[in-house]
Design an enzyme around this catalytic site. Structure first.
Site, PDB file in Angstrom:
ATOM      1  N   ASP A 287      10.207   0.932   6.773  1.00 38.84           N
ATOM      2  CA  ASP A 287      11.364   1.727   6.377  1.00 38.84           C
ATOM      3  C   ASP A 287      11.775   1.375   4.954  1.00 38.84           C
ATOM      4  O   ASP A 287      11.528   0.260   4.476  1.00 38.84           O
ATOM      5  CB  ASP A 287      12.550   1.454   7.311  1.00 38.84           C
ATOM      6  CG  ASP A 287      12.318   1.997   8.714  1.00 38.84           C
ATOM      7  OD1 ASP A 287      11.489   2.908   8.867  1.00 38.84           O
ATOM      8  OD2 ASP A 287      12.968   1.507   9.647  1.00 38.84           O
ATOM      9  N   ARG A 288      12.429   2.303   4.290  1.00 37.28           N
ATOM     10  CA  ARG A 288      12.881   2.089   2.909  1.00 37.28           C
ATOM     11  C   ARG A 288      13.614   0.755   2.757  1.00 37.28           C
ATOM     12  O   ARG A 288      13.364  -0.007   1.820  1.00 37.28           O
ATOM     13  CB  ARG A 288      13.814   3.221   2.476  1.00 37.28           C
ATOM     14  CG  ARG A 288      14.348   3.028   1.050  1.00 37.28           C
ATOM     15  CD  ARG A 288      15.619   3.835   0.804  1.00 37.28           C
ATOM     16  NE  ARG A 288      15.337   5.242   0.604  1.00 37.28           N
ATOM     17  CZ  ARG A 288      15.206   5.831  -0.593  1.00 37.28           C
ATOM     18  NH1 ARG A 288      15.322   5.118  -1.695  1.00 37.28           N
ATOM     19  NH2 ARG A 288      14.973   7.117  -0.673  1.00 37.28           N
TER      20      ARG A 288
END
Length: 294
Positions: free
Chosen positions: A135-136
């Site tokens: 995830d970012r």
């Protein structure tokens, strides 16, 4: 004559020749692309001077030195660091805030796009392929494939080829059990939020193992081992046990004292898709995680 030490290979030039053909001859066990990559990354010195030009003219008695570390002189990236590269895979350490690949809102500053530009400096036809994602706002170790065959092999046999995936998670509250296993069936809602179904066999089976590394009266630092690698698995499972990840507002977090998501991919170990050799990469736990849970 070839001289060896721990970090450098050295060769003495006997007759006039251009640098790239000289390197290809001396490193006959490596592909032409690999040799060009070594040159592009600034790992070659001639008489103690860094040289990157393929057609640099060597003269008799010149000394050519090659740094053995594949990423010793790697290009600089925005929000990530190169840990390892060969003809099949690239392994990076990603910062929180960097997307693995493009989204509708962000297309340029991604790990994928930066690595694609990097490999195309050597050959415009080179490509990289997504194998798995972080995830970012999750930092840590991730891997990319350098051709489609390797990508397919890794994805099709992911469970067998990945020997270890370990994360550290800074979560809210005091986790009373020093270790535990969370098992559920994950599904995705119409609003694209993952959740654990109350019905057995309803969704994808997800298994997460954890142990408490340290804690105080506000936060706990967990070491998390994934038995399965489902989408948002750790984030959902931490919420399921009443201890959402710090900064994870979407999955129930009430605080964000670290100004990022409290999740870090600390270890990735896998069997190399070509050689079968076990490779293990480790990323240090973010100091703020330790400080907040001390």
């Amino acid at each position: 004559m070839k001289q060896k030490n721990k970090n450098v290979e050295q060769y003495e030039v006997k007759q006039p020749v251009q640098l790239l053909p000289f390197l290809i001859e001396k490193m006959s066990n490596r592909s032409r692309n690999t040799v060009k990559s070594i040159l592009a990354r600034g790992q070659v010195n001639v008489n103690d001077r860094e040289i990157t030009q393929h057609n640099f003219q060597l003269q008799p008695n010149d000394t050519v030195s090659i740094l053995k570390n594949k990423v010793a002189k790697a290009a600089s990236f925005d929000g990530m660091k190169l840990l390892y590269e060969d003809d099949a895979v690239i392994v990076v350490e990603k910062d929180a805030g960097l997307l693995s690949m493009a989204s509708p809102k962000e297309r340029s500053r991604t790990a994928y796009k930066q690595l694609m530009a990097y490999v195309r400096k050597v050959n415009p036809n080179n490509r990289i392929f997504i194998v798995h994602r972080l995830d970012r706002d999750t930092s840590g170790v991730m891997m990319f494939a350098k051709n489609e065959k390797v990508k397919q092999k890794l994805q099709q046999a992911w469970k067998d080829m990945v020997a270890e995936r370990t994360y550290v998670a800074l979560v809210e509250g005091v986790v009373k059990k020093s270790e535990g296993t969370i098992t559920s069936w994950l599904k995705e809602s119409k609003t694209f939020k993952m959740y654990s179904s109350p019905k057995p066999n309803d969704g994808q089976r997800a298994v997460t193992h954890y142990n408490v590394m340290q804690s105080n009266n506000q936060f706990s630092l967990l070491q998390v081992h994934l038995e399965t690698g489902r989408k948002k698995q750790i984030r959902v499972h931490m919420t399921d046990i009443g201890h959402p990840i710090v900064g994870d507002k979407k999955y129930g977090s009430k605080v964000n004292t670290i100004r990022r998501l409290g999740l870090h991919a600390s270890v990735l170990a896998f069997y190399h898709p070509i050689t079968g050799k076990l490779l293990r990469f480790e990323s240090d736990i973010p100091p703020l995680f330790k400080k907040k849970s001390k």
